[in-house]
Design a protein around this motif. Structure first.
Motif, PDB file in Angstrom:
ATOM      1  N   ALA A 132       0.836  -1.204   0.000  1.00 31.43           N
ATOM      2  CA  ALA A 132       0.000   0.000   0.000  1.00 31.43           C
ATOM      3  C   ALA A 132       0.869   1.252   0.000  1.00 31.43           C
ATOM      4  O   ALA A 132       0.603   2.221  -0.726  1.00 31.43           O
ATOM      5  N   ARG A 136       1.259   3.888  -3.385  1.00 29.47           N
ATOM      6  CA  ARG A 136       0.941   5.317  -3.338  1.00 29.47           C
ATOM      7  C   ARG A 136       2.178   6.161  -3.642  1.00 29.47           C
ATOM      8  O   ARG A 136       2.098   7.174  -4.353  1.00 29.47           O
ATOM      9  N   LEU A 161      -2.121  -5.902  -3.989  1.00 21.66           N
ATOM     10  CA  LEU A 161      -2.912  -5.672  -2.780  1.00 21.66           C
ATOM     11  C   LEU A 161      -4.190  -6.505  -2.799  1.00 21.66           C
ATOM     12  O   LEU A 161      -4.546  -7.144  -1.804  1.00 21.66           O
TER      13      LEU A 161
END
Length: 210
Positions: A132, A136, A161
């Protein structure tokens, strides 16, 4: 005498660091997932590990491109070698789909019950947290650098994910409630995301530019 303040890392340097960390985690994730999956006879966990290995190959291709790029470089066309590597990734993912269908089918028909895998559960939880952050971070860097290659590889992290979450559900249902069939079913559920990755890789390999 005034002190000279060293400039911080450039966007390209940050992208290289993020990609190196991704490659490192893919190695750890792939080795542990395949090992734990084989030990536990888990279709979902083994498939997750094999996909990590394939994504590792893709990440290395993008890292190589970032290492060759200078801060002043603009978007460039995908080289013949990169197109070939991307096509290979796509075909390997289609091969993984065939493996999942065969393994899950055999497990369901002959009732091959996987054993509990605390390591697999811990690994998939760690993957959810780590990927995660990497997803990002790399997506933001890709937008600021104008790098479609990095953006595409970051998108693979989002797929990772989803796959980690599905694999985790299958492992937990098996360990907590003894639902042995949840593992092969979870493996079959992974096909949805793997198919999308495979299709995108093959289509990207045919494009003139990235």
């Amino acid at each position: 005498m005034a002190l000279r303040v060293s400039p911080g890392p450039t966007l390209l340097q940050q992208a290289r660091l993020a990609q190196w960390l991704t490659v490192l985690w893919m190695v750890v994730e792939g080795v542990l997932a395949i090992g734990a999956g084989i030990a536990a006879h888990s279709v979902a966990l083994t498939a997750f590990g094999v996909d990590s290995g394939i994504e590792l190959f893709s990440s290395v291709v993008v890292l190589r491109r970032l290492l060759q790029r200078s801060d002043r470089d603009e978007r460039g066309s995908m080289t013949g070698g990169e197109r070939g590597a991307t096509r290979l990734v796509g075909f390997a993912l289609y091969g993984l789909i065939a493996y999942i269908v065969l393994s899950a089918g055999v497990a369901l028909v002959f009732r091959f019950e996987p054993v509990a895998s605390p390591l697999g559960i811990a690994l998939t939880i760690a993957s959810l947290l780590i990927m995660a952050v990497l997803w990002r971070w790399r997506l933001a860097l890709a937008d600021r650098l104008g790098s479609p290659a990095l953006r595409g590889d970051a998108a693979c992290s989002m797929v990772c994910l989803y796959m980690a979450g599905v694999a985790l559900v299958g492992l937990l249902l098996n360990q907590l409630f003894g639902l042995w069939w949840a593992d092969p079913v979870a493996g079959l559920a992974l096909i949805w995301w793997i198919r999308g990755e495979a299709k995108e890789a093959v289509e990207a390999s045919r494009a003139e530019t990235d």
